[in-house]
Scaffold this motif. Structure first.
Motif, PDB file in Angstrom:
ATOM      1  N   ILE A 193       9.190   8.571   0.181  1.00 11.97           N
ATOM      2  CA  ILE A 193       8.616   7.298   1.271  1.00 11.97           C
ATOM      3  C   ILE A 193       8.481   5.557   1.515  1.00 11.97           C
ATOM      4  O   ILE A 193       8.748   4.907   2.871  1.00 11.97           O
ATOM      5  CB  ILE A 193       6.971   6.898   0.055  1.00 11.97           C
ATOM      6  CG1 ILE A 193       6.638   8.453  -0.057  1.00 11.97           C
ATOM      7  CG2 ILE A 193       6.412   5.922   1.050  1.00 11.97           C
ATOM      8  CD1 ILE A 193       5.322   7.825  -0.845  1.00 11.97           C
ATOM      9  N   ARG A 207      -2.702  10.405 -12.562  1.00 13.43           N
ATOM     10  CA  ARG A 207      -1.958   9.903 -11.139  1.00 13.43           C
ATOM     11  C   ARG A 207      -2.475  10.974 -11.063  1.00 13.43           C
ATOM     12  O   ARG A 207      -2.840  11.545  -9.443  1.00 13.43           O
ATOM     13  CB  ARG A 207      -1.733   9.285 -10.919  1.00 13.43           C
ATOM     14  CG  ARG A 207      -1.143   7.558 -11.500  1.00 13.43           C
ATOM     15  CD  ARG A 207      -0.098   7.531 -10.587  1.00 13.43           C
ATOM     16  NE  ARG A 207      -0.170   5.407 -11.153  1.00 13.43           N
ATOM     17  CZ  ARG A 207       1.382   4.473 -11.447  1.00 13.43           C
ATOM     18  NH1 ARG A 207       2.166   5.986 -11.157  1.00 13.43           N
ATOM     19  NH2 ARG A 207       0.413   3.925 -11.328  1.00 13.43           N
ATOM     20  N   GLY A 260       0.974  -1.247  -0.088  1.00 12.42           N
ATOM     21  CA  GLY A 260       0.133   0.062   0.210  1.00 12.42           C
ATOM     22  C   GLY A 260       0.624   1.416   0.437  1.00 12.42           C
ATOM     23  O   GLY A 260       0.261   2.582   0.064  1.00 12.42           O
ATOM     24  N   GLN A 261       2.166   1.427   0.482  1.00 10.38           N
ATOM     25  CA  GLN A 261       3.297   2.347   0.858  1.00 10.38           C
ATOM     26  C   GLN A 261       3.533   2.946  -0.644  1.00 10.38           C
ATOM     27  O   GLN A 261       3.586   3.794  -1.435  1.00 10.38           O
ATOM     28  CB  GLN A 261       3.485   2.158   1.596  1.00 10.38           C
ATOM     29  CG  GLN A 261       4.014   1.903   3.325  1.00 10.38           C
ATOM     30  CD  GLN A 261       3.309   3.354   3.476  1.00 10.38           C
ATOM     31  OE1 GLN A 261       3.613   4.071   3.169  1.00 10.38           O
ATOM     32  NE2 GLN A 261       2.000   3.608   3.982  1.00 10.38           N
ATOM     33  N   GLU A 267       2.076   1.732  -3.156  1.00 11.99           N
ATOM     34  CA  GLU A 267       0.646   2.415  -4.391  1.00 11.99           C
ATOM     35  C   GLU A 267       0.063   3.871  -4.294  1.00 11.99           C
ATOM     36  O   GLU A 267      -0.404   4.881  -5.149  1.00 11.99           O
ATOM     37  CB  GLU A 267      -0.808   0.907  -3.901  1.00 11.99           C
ATOM     38  CG  GLU A 267      -0.191  -0.191  -4.514  1.00 11.99           C
ATOM     39  CD  GLU A 267      -1.054  -1.241  -4.368  1.00 11.99           C
ATOM     40  OE1 GLU A 267      -2.195  -0.614  -3.207  1.00 11.99           O
ATOM     41  OE2 GLU A 267      -0.780  -1.945  -4.844  1.00 11.99           O
ATOM     42  N   ALA A 268       0.493   4.472  -2.703  1.00 14.26           N
ATOM     43  CA  ALA A 268      -0.107   5.745  -2.469  1.00 14.26           C
ATOM     44  C   ALA A 268       0.250   6.852  -2.883  1.00 14.26           C
ATOM     45  O   ALA A 268      -0.261   7.885  -3.257  1.00 14.26           O
ATOM     46  CB  ALA A 268      -0.534   5.419  -1.020  1.00 14.26           C
ATOM     47  N   GLY A 269       2.155   6.099  -3.120  1.00 16.83           N
ATOM     48  CA  GLY A 269       2.392   7.128  -3.271  1.00 16.83           C
ATOM     49  C   GLY A 269       2.360   6.998  -4.901  1.00 16.83           C
ATOM     50  O   GLY A 269       2.343   8.419  -5.189  1.00 16.83           O
ATOM     51  N   ASP A 270       1.724   5.961  -5.803  1.00 19.80           N
ATOM     52  CA  ASP A 270       1.924   6.167  -7.112  1.00 19.80           C
ATOM     53  C   ASP A 270       0.862   7.462  -7.374  1.00 19.80           C
ATOM     54  O   ASP A 270       0.710   7.755  -8.272  1.00 19.80           O
ATOM     55  CB  ASP A 270       1.829   4.597  -7.330  1.00 19.80           C
ATOM     56  CG  ASP A 270       2.836   3.788  -7.941  1.00 19.80           C
ATOM     57  OD1 ASP A 270       4.067   3.951  -8.227  1.00 19.80           O
ATOM     58  OD2 ASP A 270       2.570   2.750  -7.908  1.00 19.80           O
ATOM     59  N   SER A 271      -0.752   6.365  -6.695  1.00 20.45           N
ATOM     60  CA  SER A 271      -1.472   7.509  -6.334  1.00 20.45           C
ATOM     61  C   SER A 271      -1.441   8.664  -6.022  1.00 20.45           C
ATOM     62  O   SER A 271      -2.766   9.390  -7.154  1.00 20.45           O
ATOM     63  CB  SER A 271      -2.422   6.588  -6.006  1.00 20.45           C
ATOM     64  OG  SER A 271      -2.650   6.722  -4.861  1.00 20.45           O
ATOM     65  N   LEU A 272      -0.792   9.274  -5.999  1.00 21.46           N
ATOM     66  CA  LEU A 272      -0.886  10.429  -5.823  1.00 21.46           C
ATOM     67  C   LEU A 272       0.392  11.189  -7.504  1.00 21.46           C
ATOM     68  O   LEU A 272       0.770  12.582  -7.273  1.00 21.46           O
ATOM     69  CB  LEU A 272      -0.065  11.211  -4.412  1.00 21.46           C
ATOM     70  CG  LEU A 272      -0.620  10.976  -3.052  1.00 21.46           C
ATOM     71  CD1 LEU A 272       0.581  10.881  -2.402  1.00 21.46           C
ATOM     72  CD2 LEU A 272      -2.208  11.146  -3.133  1.00 21.46           C
ATOM     73  N   GLY A 273       0.868  10.217  -7.549  1.00 26.47           N
ATOM     74  CA  GLY A 273       1.422  11.087  -8.861  1.00 26.47           C
ATOM     75  C   GLY A 273       2.730  11.150  -8.618  1.00 26.47           C
ATOM     76  O   GLY A 273       3.533  11.682  -9.411  1.00 26.47           O
ATOM     77  N   LEU A 274       3.726  10.713  -7.740  1.00 27.40           N
ATOM     78  CA  LEU A 274       5.179  10.467  -7.556  1.00 27.40           C
ATOM     79  C   LEU A 274       5.482   9.813  -8.451  1.00 27.40           C
ATOM     80  O   LEU A 274       5.061   8.498  -8.929  1.00 27.40           O
ATOM     81  CB  LEU A 274       5.263  10.734  -5.933  1.00 27.40           C
ATOM     82  CG  LEU A 274       4.795  10.867  -5.339  1.00 27.40           C
ATOM     83  CD1 LEU A 274       4.837  10.584  -3.533  1.00 27.40           C
ATOM     84  CD2 LEU A 274       5.288  12.352  -5.208  1.00 27.40           C
ATOM     85  N   ASN A 275       6.686  10.269  -9.024  1.00 25.04           N
ATOM     86  CA  ASN A 275       8.254   9.505  -9.520  1.00 25.04           C
ATOM     87  C   ASN A 275       8.311   8.835  -9.367  1.00 25.04           C
ATOM     88  O   ASN A 275       8.278   8.621  -7.668  1.00 25.04           O
ATOM     89  CB  ASN A 275       8.255  10.302 -10.860  1.00 25.04           C
ATOM     90  CG  ASN A 275       9.366  10.768 -10.363  1.00 25.04           C
ATOM     91  OD1 ASN A 275       9.548  10.885  -9.306  1.00 25.04           O
ATOM     92  ND2 ASN A 275       9.517  11.832 -10.475  1.00 25.04           N
ATOM     93  N   GLN A 328      11.179   9.456  -6.451  1.00 27.89           N
ATOM     94  CA  GLN A 328      10.514  10.904  -5.420  1.00 27.89           C
ATOM     95  C   GLN A 328       9.617  10.157  -4.338  1.00 27.89           C
ATOM     96  O   GLN A 328       9.966  10.029  -3.676  1.00 27.89           O
ATOM     97  CB  GLN A 328       8.999  11.632  -6.363  1.00 27.89           C
ATOM     98  CG  GLN A 328       9.489  13.166  -6.482  1.00 27.89           C
ATOM     99  CD  GLN A 328       8.838  13.598  -7.363  1.00 27.89           C
ATOM    100  OE1 GLN A 328       7.736  12.876  -8.354  1.00 27.89           O
ATOM    101  NE2 GLN A 328       9.447  15.493  -7.962  1.00 27.89           N
ATOM    102  N   ASN A 374      -3.194   3.412   4.581  1.00 27.18           N
ATOM    103  CA  ASN A 374      -1.831   3.778   3.662  1.00 27.18           C
ATOM    104  C   ASN A 374      -1.843   4.915   3.425  1.00 27.18           C
ATOM    105  O   ASN A 374      -0.642   5.874   2.639  1.00 27.18           O
ATOM    106  CB  ASN A 374      -2.374   3.482   1.661  1.00 27.18           C
ATOM    107  CG  ASN A 374      -2.421   2.153   2.017  1.00 27.18           C
ATOM    108  OD1 ASN A 374      -2.441   1.491   2.762  1.00 27.18           O
ATOM    109  ND2 ASN A 374      -2.775   1.513   0.230  1.00 27.18           N
TER     110      ASN A 374
END
Ligand SMILES: Nc1ncnc2c1ncn2[C@@H]1O[C@H](COP(=O)(O)OP(=O)(O)OP(=O)(O)O)[C@@H](O)[C@H]1O
Ligand SMILES: [Mg+2]
Lengths: 431, 259
Positions: A344, B93, A325-326, A328-336, A339, B104
């Motif tokens: 994270i 995204r 989930g960590q 995925e949370a990063g991905d879903s916020l648009g972090l590359n 980053q 999360n």
């Protein structure tokens, strides 16, 4: 509830009970001794045996230390002074301390230089270790490696300055080009840095008198200084390399992943000492003759590669412990990728990995003594190959090895304490 | 199927298309998880997705922001086609917020830092401004006083509201929710649902996977029922609950509404 019950249950206190001290036998030392040391007959026996062992050790150790002499300039004079009584011959430490610290080839008149470098270490390292200190202090941390090199090895300051400029230029080029392609950026950075270094080499040759300290050859490095140089350089290089390897091992690109897996498995599969022999003999064989690729550099490369493989595996454990989930949370916020790793994933994975990393670091630091086997005069090499081999001090084992142990212990214990402090600082999960 | 421009509570839906999924198929190895998915979501629409466990609801909405890759068909989000081009994926995204079943949140960062991280690094918003925005949304989800705490110090309901605020800080045009309340105790479900209802009333485009049928009735324009990787039935909530057409829908509804 019936009336009778109510009478017995209802209760109001009308006077305070004054506080009383606990009964004599229950408090203090006597109670503690009884509860902890003599609670059962088995514990009592263990206690007595332990007391006997402690007494036996101290009865040997205390006279050895107290009666010990710091006078005399050889083992014979030492024996004379002691006149057959038990006592350490610490005079060897007094007479040879500069060898123990700097090796026997480093010119004594220049000992102030590594000493200064060591003192400055205490200014350079804290900003990196204690993040409450102001960030600008990191500037000195960044400058320190080049300064320390200049102090210890001497020569013109142009060399380390250009080494630093090369890195900065390489970094700037990388940042520019990386947006287009990561590999291209890496390559361009390497080319740019090499050009700067080559240019710097030419200039350093031309102006070798500018801000010149008397050069000291790598061969002359020795004693505990050598252990410290190897330990500090290799730990600080193997950590970033280990992180890259750990991330590489998780990569979706088969080439990157394969390379990292093979590298890690190979390095972990061979003993460090064989790598050191390789560094000593074979690397020199492969390099074109006349290349100035000195032994310390080769050893640093080998120890760094060795330690980074272990650190990579420790960090991989940390990465695996993070819930999906960590990511995925990063991905879903648009972090590359970079980053989310940096902000994270790595902060959490490294935090989990601290005990393991420290374990590797401490082990690495102690393993630097293995260089004595390839005839480098580190602390162990100096004691075995130089001091004990001399006629003046042959046979003085205990004093020297205890001193060596003490030096290593102080550093390793310091590292261990720091890591525990760091773990407490980073505890934010409130479990 | 008929579509009206307003839903029961009178919220406006524009004609602009937010998400368009055409003939989308996805496999896990040999396993065909999503089959011929066709779905058009217009700006301002609120869609509830329900269905039995393992029917592919999570997979469907995770495909929309490319947390999962689809193998066939097309997904266009806000006019940007979802391809393997990393630039498009990052762009989508940052426009699409997502809330997960298990929140999360980032446990090593404070609530405020959780909320400002993405705006600062992805949108390049100055720190001060990002913090102001974060406080605005934390106030909106009614936990501004927890801003300096760490996620581990908050209750589940509070954490989920922080997760919503964290997504909102990116000013997304679309929000995806994957069973946001199913890991929560009953008394915390309401506080999270209230936040989501408030969001819906402000006209946010939402796709929610949830089994909270009260919520579906109150805010959804459309309810989608999935089974075995297919969209089996979709309708306005009123009609969907009163008069389900498909046998599987009837069975499912009788099971979850039965007790
Ligand atoms: N990474 C994966 N690899 C293989 N199969 C998977 C994977 N993730 C999910 N599946 C399978 O895909 C199907 C759909 O999963 P999905 O999580 O979308 O279901 P869901 O409708 O969200 O169910 P739930 O209500 O339990 O969350 C399930 O049968 C599941 O076993
Ligand atoms: Mg699911």
């Amino acid at each position: 509830m019936s009336d009778t019950h109510e009478e017995t249950i209802a209760f109001v206190r009308e006077s305070e009970i004054p506080a009383a001290p606990p009964p004599e036998r229950q408090a203090g030392a006597i109670r503690w001794v009884r509860d902890n040391l003599f609670s059962t007959w088995f514990n009592a026996i263990v206690t007595l045996v332990a007391l006997y062992v402690i007494w036996w050790l101290l009865s040997g150790l205390i006279p050895w230390i107290v009666n010990g002499t710091w006078e005399g300039s050889s083992v014979l004079e030492c024996r004379e002074i002691l006149q057959g009584e038990t006592g350490g011959c610490f005079s060897v430490l007094r007479e040879r301390w500069s060898q123990l610290l700097f090796g026997f080839q480093y010119p004594p008149s220049l000992h102030w230089r590594p000493t200064l470098a060591f003192a400055l270490l205490f200014v350079a390292v804290p900003p990196a270790l204690f993040f409450k200190l102001p960030r600008w202090m990191l500037v000195f941390t960044a400058v320190y490696p080049f300064l320390a090199y200049w102090l210890i090895w001497g020569g013109t300051i142009i060399t380390p300055v250009f080494a630093a400029i090369g890195l900065v230029v390489g970094y700037l080029v990388f940042v520019r080009v990386e947006k287009r392609s990561f590999m291209l950026g890496l390559f361009a950075a390497l080319v740019a840095a090499t050009v700067v270094w080559w240019f710097g080499g030419v200039i350093a040759d031309e102006f070798s008198r500018v801000a010149r300290l008397r050069p000291v050859a790598s061969r002359a490095m020795g004693g505990f200084m050598l252990n410290m140089i190897l330990g500090i350089v290799c730990v600080s290089l193997s950590l970033p390399l280990g992180i890259l390897l750990a991330l590489g091992r998780q990569s979706r690109l088969p080439v990157v992943k394969g390379f990292c897996v093979i590298f890690i498995e190979f390095i972990r599969g061979v003993p460090l000492i064989t790598l050191l022999f390789v560094a000593n003999v074979i690397l020199a064989f492969f390099l074109p003759p006349g290349t100035n690729f000195d032994l310390i550099l080769r050893v640093i490369i080998m120890i760094t590669l060795f330690a980074s493989a272990y650190i990579a595996e420790v960090i991989r454990g940390g990465l695996a412990a993070l819930p999906k989930g960590q990511y995925e949370a990063g991905d879903s916020l648009g972090l590359n990728y970079a980053q989310s790793m940096r902000l994270i994933i790595l902060p959490q994975a490294l935090k989990i990995s601290i005990p393991g990393i420290v374990n590797v670091a401490v082990g690495l630091f102690k393993d630097t003594t293995l260089v004595s086997v390839i005839s480098m005069y580190d602390l162990v090499g100096i004691i075995r190959g130089s001091i004990l081999a001399s006629t003046a001090w042959s046979g003085i084992y205990w004093e020297l090895w205890v001193a060596a142990c003490a030096m290593f212990f102080v550093v390793c214990y310091g590292i261990s304490q720091y890591s525990q402090w760091l773990e407490r600082q980073l505890r934010t999960d409130h479990r | 199927m008929t579509m009206t421009d307003t839903n029961p509570s009178g919220m406006k839906v524009s004609d602009e298309i937010a998400i368009e999924i055409r003939n989308m198929n996805k496999w896990y190895g040999q396993f065909h998880v999503l089959r011929d998915i066709d779905l058009t979501v217009r700006q301002g629409e609120r869609i509830v997705v329900c269905g039995p466990s393992g029917s592919g609801k999570s997979t469907l909405i995770r495909c929309i922001n490319a947390l999962e890759e689809h193998q066939q068909g097309s997904i266009v989000v806000d006019g940007v086609p979802l391809s393997s081009d990393i630039k498009n994926i990052d762009r989508i995204r940052s426009e699409v917020g997502m809330c997960f079943q298990h929140f999360n949140l980032f446990p090593h960062l404070t609530i405020l830092e959780n909320c400002t991280l993405a705006p600062i690094w992805v949108r390049k918003v100055p720190k001060r401004e990002a913090e102001e925005t974060a406080m605005y949304f934390l106030e909106k989800v009614k936990i501004p006083d927890q801003a300096r705490k760490y996620p581990g110090q908050l209750s589940g309901g509070q954490q989920q509201r922080v997760a919503i605020a964290r997504s909102l800080c990116m000013r997304p045009r679309i929000m995806l929710f994957d069973e946001p309340t199913s890991a929560l105790d009953p008394e915390m479900i309401k506080e999270v649902l209230d936040t989501m209802i408030q969001l819906a009333e402000e006209g946010m485009t939402m796709i929610c996977v949830t089994h909270e049928m009260g919520f579906a009735r109150q805010v959804a324009n459309r309810v989608i029922f999935m089974d075995a990787g297919q969209i089996v039935e979709q309708n306005e909530p009123e009609a969907f609950f009163k008069n389900p057409q498909n046998e599987r829908t009837k069975l499912f509804l009788s099971q979850i509404l039965g007790h």
